[in-house]
Motif scaffolding. Sequence first.
Motif, PDB file in Angstrom:
ATOM      1  N   ARG A 138       0.981  -1.286  -0.318  1.00  0.00           N
ATOM      2  CA  ARG A 138       0.056   0.027   0.055  1.00  0.00           C
ATOM      3  C   ARG A 138       0.591   1.621   0.149  1.00  0.00           C
ATOM      4  O   ARG A 138       0.344   2.349  -0.329  1.00  0.00           O
ATOM      5  N   THR A 139       2.011   1.029   0.110  1.00  0.00           N
ATOM      6  CA  THR A 139       2.688   2.252   0.746  1.00  0.00           C
ATOM      7  C   THR A 139       4.272   1.807  -0.246  1.00  0.00           C
ATOM      8  O   THR A 139       5.255   1.588  -0.074  1.00  0.00           O
ATOM      9  N   ILE A 140       4.725   3.596  -0.278  1.00  0.00           N
ATOM     10  CA  ILE A 140       6.714   3.669  -1.292  1.00  0.00           C
ATOM     11  C   ILE A 140       7.184   4.426  -0.700  1.00  0.00           C
ATOM     12  O   ILE A 140       6.558   5.672  -0.720  1.00  0.00           O
ATOM     13  N   GLU A 141       8.044   4.555  -0.492  1.00  0.00           N
ATOM     14  CA  GLU A 141       9.023   6.121   0.105  1.00  0.00           C
ATOM     15  C   GLU A 141      10.254   5.583  -0.549  1.00  0.00           C
ATOM     16  O   GLU A 141      11.288   4.823  -0.292  1.00  0.00           O
ATOM     17  N   SER A 142      10.300   6.470  -1.225  1.00  0.00           N
ATOM     18  CA  SER A 142      12.136   6.448  -1.612  1.00  0.00           C
ATOM     19  C   SER A 142      12.893   7.642  -0.704  1.00  0.00           C
ATOM     20  O   SER A 142      12.417   8.608  -0.030  1.00  0.00           O
ATOM     21  N   TYR A 143      14.711   7.398  -0.203  1.00  0.00           N
ATOM     22  CA  TYR A 143      15.330   7.364   0.694  1.00  0.00           C
ATOM     23  C   TYR A 143      15.422   9.003  -0.051  1.00  0.00           C
ATOM     24  O   TYR A 143      15.899   9.479  -1.254  1.00  0.00           O
ATOM     25  N   PRO A 144      15.932  10.387   1.047  1.00  0.00           N
ATOM     26  CA  PRO A 144      16.729  11.455   0.383  1.00  0.00           C
ATOM     27  C   PRO A 144      17.686  11.030  -0.213  1.00  0.00           C
ATOM     28  O   PRO A 144      18.738   9.877  -0.195  1.00  0.00           O
ATOM     29  N   GLY A 145      18.025  11.569  -1.795  1.00  0.00           N
ATOM     30  CA  GLY A 145      19.277  11.136  -2.788  1.00  0.00           C
ATOM     31  C   GLY A 145      18.536  10.347  -4.016  1.00  0.00           C
ATOM     32  O   GLY A 145      19.381  10.248  -4.723  1.00  0.00           O
ATOM     33  N   GLY A 146      17.280   9.823  -3.588  1.00  0.00           N
ATOM     34  CA  GLY A 146      16.709   8.462  -4.575  1.00  0.00           C
ATOM     35  C   GLY A 146      17.671   7.449  -4.402  1.00  0.00           C
ATOM     36  O   GLY A 146      17.455   6.835  -5.936  1.00  0.00           O
ATOM     37  N   ASN A 147      18.583   6.786  -3.769  1.00  0.00           N
ATOM     38  CA  ASN A 147      19.171   5.767  -3.635  1.00  0.00           C
ATOM     39  C   ASN A 147      18.668   4.588  -3.821  1.00  0.00           C
ATOM     40  O   ASN A 147      18.790   3.265  -4.176  1.00  0.00           O
ATOM     41  N   GLN A 148      17.615   4.413  -2.199  1.00  0.00           N
ATOM     42  CA  GLN A 148      16.913   3.444  -2.423  1.00  0.00           C
ATOM     43  C   GLN A 148      15.364   3.667  -1.909  1.00  0.00           C
ATOM     44  O   GLN A 148      14.875   4.412  -2.226  1.00  0.00           O
ATOM     45  N   VAL A 149      14.584   2.652  -1.764  1.00  0.00           N
ATOM     46  CA  VAL A 149      13.089   2.651  -2.183  1.00  0.00           C
ATOM     47  C   VAL A 149      12.792   1.810  -1.022  1.00  0.00           C
ATOM     48  O   VAL A 149      13.174   0.981  -1.028  1.00  0.00           O
ATOM     49  N   ALA A 150      11.933   2.341  -0.553  1.00  0.00           N
ATOM     50  CA  ALA A 150      10.913   0.808   0.668  1.00  0.00           C
ATOM     51  C   ALA A 150       9.747   0.941   0.345  1.00  0.00           C
ATOM     52  O   ALA A 150       8.973   1.613   0.066  1.00  0.00           O
TER      53      ALA A 150
ATOM     54  N   LEU B 289      12.638   3.856  12.200  1.00  0.00           N
ATOM     55  CA  LEU B 289      13.587   2.967  11.696  1.00  0.00           C
ATOM     56  C   LEU B 289      15.511   3.774  11.302  1.00  0.00           C
ATOM     57  O   LEU B 289      15.000   4.662  10.383  1.00  0.00           O
ATOM     58  N   THR B 290      15.779   2.737  11.645  1.00  0.00           N
ATOM     59  CA  THR B 290      17.168   3.351  10.927  1.00  0.00           C
ATOM     60  C   THR B 290      17.061   3.335   9.498  1.00  0.00           C
ATOM     61  O   THR B 290      16.844   1.751   8.546  1.00  0.00           O
ATOM     62  N   GLN B 291      18.162   3.653   8.237  1.00  0.00           N
ATOM     63  CA  GLN B 291      17.728   3.378   7.345  1.00  0.00           C
ATOM     64  C   GLN B 291      18.573   2.797   6.571  1.00  0.00           C
ATOM     65  O   GLN B 291      18.020   1.792   5.491  1.00  0.00           O
ATOM     66  N   LYS B 292      19.747   2.471   6.840  1.00  0.00           N
ATOM     67  CA  LYS B 292      20.818   0.948   6.686  1.00  0.00           C
ATOM     68  C   LYS B 292      19.991  -0.313   7.006  1.00  0.00           C
ATOM     69  O   LYS B 292      20.056  -1.351   5.874  1.00  0.00           O
ATOM     70  N   ASP B 293      19.327  -0.312   7.913  1.00  0.00           N
ATOM     71  CA  ASP B 293      18.986  -1.931   7.822  1.00  0.00           C
ATOM     72  C   ASP B 293      17.601  -2.397   8.596  1.00  0.00           C
ATOM     73  O   ASP B 293      16.817  -3.482   9.359  1.00  0.00           O
ATOM     74  N   LEU B 294      16.998  -0.692   8.414  1.00  0.00           N
ATOM     75  CA  LEU B 294      15.416  -1.346   9.120  1.00  0.00           C
ATOM     76  C   LEU B 294      15.373  -1.163  10.868  1.00  0.00           C
ATOM     77  O   LEU B 294      14.546  -2.022  11.366  1.00  0.00           O
ATOM     78  N   SER B 295      16.863  -1.473  11.131  1.00  0.00           N
ATOM     79  CA  SER B 295      16.260  -1.354  12.633  1.00  0.00           C
ATOM     80  C   SER B 295      15.939  -0.323  14.355  1.00  0.00           C
ATOM     81  O   SER B 295      15.077   1.125  13.314  1.00  0.00           O
ATOM     82  N   ILE B 296      15.210  -1.002  14.501  1.00  0.00           N
ATOM     83  CA  ILE B 296      14.030   0.271  15.275  1.00  0.00           C
ATOM     84  C   ILE B 296      14.478   1.209  16.437  1.00  0.00           C
ATOM     85  O   ILE B 296      15.456   0.734  17.121  1.00  0.00           O
ATOM     86  N   ALA B 297      14.890   1.959  16.067  1.00  0.00           N
ATOM     87  CA  ALA B 297      15.332   3.257  16.805  1.00  0.00           C
ATOM     88  C   ALA B 297      14.055   3.334  18.233  1.00  0.00           C
ATOM     89  O   ALA B 297      14.690   3.781  19.084  1.00  0.00           O
ATOM     90  N   GLN B 298      13.025   3.644  17.750  1.00  0.00           N
ATOM     91  CA  GLN B 298      11.524   4.695  18.529  1.00  0.00           C
ATOM     92  C   GLN B 298      10.641   4.019  18.108  1.00  0.00           C
ATOM     93  O   GLN B 298      10.773   3.407  16.684  1.00  0.00           O
ATOM     94  N   HIS B 299      10.024   3.236  18.652  1.00  0.00           N
ATOM     95  CA  HIS B 299       8.373   3.118  18.538  1.00  0.00           C
ATOM     96  C   HIS B 299       7.435   3.554  19.649  1.00  0.00           C
ATOM     97  O   HIS B 299       8.076   3.316  20.847  1.00  0.00           O
ATOM     98  N   LEU B 300       6.410   3.985  19.004  1.00  0.00           N
ATOM     99  CA  LEU B 300       5.089   4.229  20.288  1.00  0.00           C
ATOM    100  C   LEU B 300       3.663   3.526  19.318  1.00  0.00           C
ATOM    101  O   LEU B 300       3.653   4.249  18.271  1.00  0.00           O
ATOM    102  N   THR B 301       2.751   3.891  20.200  1.00  0.00           N
ATOM    103  CA  THR B 301       1.383   3.986  19.751  1.00  0.00           C
ATOM    104  C   THR B 301       0.664   4.905  19.327  1.00  0.00           C
ATOM    105  O   THR B 301       0.923   5.829  20.465  1.00  0.00           O
TER     106      THR B 301
END
Length: 304
Positions: free
Chosen positions: A146-158, A209-221
């Motif tokens: 349902r959703t796409i996002e590109s990183y600043p600079g356009g090198n990677q897309v999630a 999430l950290t951009q490199k490896d998608l590890s969780i930096a913070q999360h909340l409801t």
Amino acid sequence: MYTIDIALSATLTGHQNPIFSLAKSSHPSHIFSAGNDKGVVEWDLEAGKFKRILCSVPASVYAMELLEERSILVIGLRNGEIWCVDIDKQILVRKMSTERGAVFALKSIPEKGELIAIGEEGVAYVWSLENFDLLYRFRVSTTTVRTIESYPGGNQVAFGDKDGYIHLYDVAEFKAVEKKKIHSMPVTALAASELYLYSGGRDAQLFQLTQKDLSIAQHLTAHMFTVYRILVHPQEAILATISRDKSIKIWERSSLALLKNVSVDRGFDAHRLSINTGMWFNNQLITAGDDKLIKVWNVTFQEK
């Protein structure tokens, strides 16, 4: 840290059905809206009124993307079609389509001259922005995306899928870089800043999430129900989230400290049904949803 004031500037009426998508126009004070009305509407924010119907479409609109340099609006439809409409000439320039299912997300990658579309079937389609020829087709997920996002600079897309996974791809050759289950329910919103990828889901969670490896930096409801959009402000270090719970929330970008909660319950003339889409327009926040209304909010910031 910021203190934030928010005030309703205008409520735009005219849609007869829920609104699912907003987009900027090549005109500096205009925006587009679309949803279940089977038409794309242009609004003049400076005048605070309806401008015109850009085009009629054969199905509900779930996504729109402005190609600003060419003054073309790309429109993703429930029937799998993607329309490219010249805003100035008000003509259909090109019509593409996916093999099956609705188109839920569109993203242009100007750095590479490409347009990505994905949706119900979990397959990404990549077209040339120059001539709209299909360049690539690859499966991202076995379920809906349902959703796409590109990183600043356009090198990677999630990409975010229905099973709660985020899929990270390198844009150069669209090779998978990382895949990680983040949400317990479908991923419904992605947004990137210079430092982080933010993810929202049907589980009402907001992840940093950290951009490199998608590890969780913070999360909340973040909300009571689905987070439908995460909107990173283009200049200020804040972001806004909107939700099925009818509320708008504004957060400090790095700490995820809540700065403002906007809803009818908080005394605002806000949406009374699900808020489905939103966008920043300079320092105005534009929101729209199931109540068929577009609300224009003036937002002022002051750093403490």
